[in-house]
Scaffold this motif. Structure first.
Motif: not given
Lengths: 304, 262
Positions: A162, A166-168, A176, A180, A183, B224-225, B227-229, B231-233, B235-236, B239-240
């Motif tokens: 994650i 959350v970078t560029n 995204a 996952a 993990l 801004l970075p 933007r993915n938080l 969605k990424s969280a 999906f994770s 998966s968990a």
């Protein structure tokens, strides 16, 4: 061209790649140990104890690698407390690196507590103070520590992906699925490490069979998530026409996932499959991180 | 409270003299690269190449000598954009990156621990580590000079007023007039980062360009970075949950088999 190609590389390389691997493995091992502690049978205890030990060593190593990697290592505590306003806490819930710093600290604390409990159980603690702590972390309290530590473990296994999203940066911020993916890989490598280490602690065949069966499922999940990750990159996949792409295909997919799946299906040899899973987990971090690190903004802008 | 301050860079009048680079280095006492040994890029007349921890100003040379161009030089003095919504400030885990009373973004070098999260978060590739301090560094928009009523060293040194310093509202109106003037002359000019409704809430260092932003090494839609938080969280977490469920199902199956054997 993706806008991410106009950014600078953070130089997260020779300490961070091993950290991502070890942190994921430690988190995954604790997660599985906690599940066995809470829902397993007494014959799983050797695996549980091996998992806690592995997690404690992994968490301490992770903290050390993260600290050494800093430009100013003695200021590592600035991530935890406000340097100009100590002891006010420094925490940004929306920043994975801030969240992760606290998670690693707490995960380290819980895994050391559990490891002390495991050593007390085996009668391997001589120091009275450590023995008192280890003895306290058993029974009901031990299960509570395992439950919280298990959640922290699975978080540590996945937050690193994650953090990259959350970078560029190219690849990382263009999908995204990295959280996952890391993990699934963390849990899979955790299971593999337990397959290798638990027999020395007296693990039974049935416990090892369960680990092997779970690792098979975790590898399938990892393969599916890896496919989703690649699909989500779309036209950006041209970055894999490189050494890193070859490493991802041959090292990670071939030797790190498909070959262990074949070995697990044949039930033997477990140790060979586990070693390949560990290799694949490390190469996954190496390929995804260095493929992006190698893309330099000024070269992109200059069309080089 | 002072009003937001910043730079308007009119690239059409930049002559590539690099006086701004030198003034910035001198005022901020930034060290030389490569121990002071000259190193030529080998493929450009520009040998600075990029912004980093010891180059807070960089005059970019865009040498257009391949088709479809028949020979043109573009110059742009690049710098931190002091974004209204700043990615670096968003991710910084130590609180080292702050927004000042001038609406500029500054890294406090005594707080930064060199974790480098801001480098990966910046949509413009502006920040890097200063090897002398071991911390992330970039343009401060001469915060120390602004505090005593002076203008930043770079704009002060600029001989053609390509770099203009001032209140953002005033700079925006000046920039629009210049765009109108150029368009009347048949030049395809556009402003980059001047729109407060645009990406990142506008940039406090904005530009007048005469080609696509990508040509100048600028992203068309900086983001801004965070933007993915979400969605990424998600999906994770999914998966968990799947892995946890698979583990529990396996344990239950084993127990059922055990009961069956008994």
């Amino acid at each position: 061209m993706s806008d991410t190609f106009f950014t600078g590389a953070p130089h997260w390389t020779w300490f961070i790649v091993p950290y991502f691997f070890i942190g994921g493995l430690a988190g995954g091992a604790y997660f599985l140990a906690a599940l066995l502690e809470l829902f397993g049978t007494p014959e799983d205890r050797p695996v549980v104890r091996a998992g806690y030990d592995l997690a404690a060593v992994g968490a301490i190593l992770s903290g050390a690698l993260l600290t050494i990697d800093l430009g100013q290592p003695l200021r590592f505590w600035h991530m935890l407390f406000q340097s100009a306003n100590f002891p006010a806490v420094m925490f940004k819930g929306w920043s994975p690196i801030s969240f992760g710093a606290w998670a690693i600290l707490l995960f380290g604390l819980f895994s050391v507590l559990s490891a002390l409990g495991a050593r007390a159980e085996e009668g391997r603690l001589r120091n009275p103070a450590l023995l008192a702590v280890g003895s306290a972390v058993r029974g009901g309290l031990g299960k509570l520590v395992s439950a919280v530590g298990g959640l922290l473990g699975i978080f540590v296994a996945g937050y690193t992906g994650i953090l990259l999203s959350v970078t560029n940066r190219p690849i990382w911020a263009d999908s995204a699925w990295l959280g996952a993916l890391f993990l699934a890989s963390g849990v899979s490598t955790g299971a593999a490490a337990l397959i290798l280490l638990a027999p020395r602690r007296g693990a039974t065949e049935r416990s090892l069979e369960w680990l092997s069966s779970f690792d098979t499922k975790a590898l399938v999940v990892e393969l599916l998530v890896l496919a989703a990750f690649i699909a989500s990159l779309g036209s950006l996949n041209r970055v894999w026409v490189s050494f890193w792409g070859l490493l991802l295909l041959v090292g990670v997919v071939g030797f790190g996932i498909l070959e262990p799946l074949r070995l697990h299906a044949r039930r033997r040899p477990l140790a060979s499959a586990a070693k390949l899973v560990l290799l694949g987990g490390f190469l996954l971090r190496l390929a995804t991180m260095l493929a992006s690190e190698g893309i330099d903004r000024y070269r992109v802008a200059a069309g080089l | 409270m002072p009003e937001p301050m910043g730079f308007f860079t009119d690239t059409t009048v930049c002559i590539g003299c690099k006086a701004c680079e030198v003034a910035c280095k001198e005022w901020n006492q930034l060290p030389a690269a490569n121990g002071g040994i000259g190193e030529l890029s080998g493929d450009s007349y520009d040998n600075t190449r990029k912004l980093d921890g010891i180059h807070w100003r960089h005059v970019r040379f865009i040498e257009q000598f391949k088709a479809p161009y028949d020979g043109r030089w573009l110059m742009m003095s690049d710098v931190c954009k002091h974004c209204v919504q700043a990615g670096c400030l968003e991710v910084c885990p130590t609180g080292a990156i702050i927004r000042t009373e001038f609406d500029t973004v500054v890294i406090q070098s005594d707080v930064c621990n060199g974790c480098r999260a801001c480098i990966a978060a910046c949509p413009f590739g502006v920040i890097d580590i200063n090897p002398v301090s071991g911390t992330a560094q970039k343009c401060t928009l001469c915060y120390d000079r602004l505090k005593v009523g002076l203008e930043p060293a770079c704009s002060k040194a600029c001989p053609t007023d390509s770099i203009q310093f001032g209140a953002i509202t005033e700079l925006r109106s000046r920039a629009q007039k210049r765009v109108d003037q150029l368009k009347a002359q048949g030049v395809q000019a556009e402003l980059y980062g001047a729109d407060p409704q645009g990406p990142l809430g506008g940039l406090n260092s904005f530009y007048l360009l005469v080609d696509k932003p990508e040509v100048y090494g600028l992203p068309r839609h900086p983001k801004l970075p965070s933007r993915n938080l979400g969605k990424s969280a998600s999906f994770s977490a999914a998966s968990a949950a799947v892995l946890g469920l698979l583990a529990l199902v396996g344990l239950r199956k084993r127990r059922m088999e055990e009961v069956g054997h008994v």
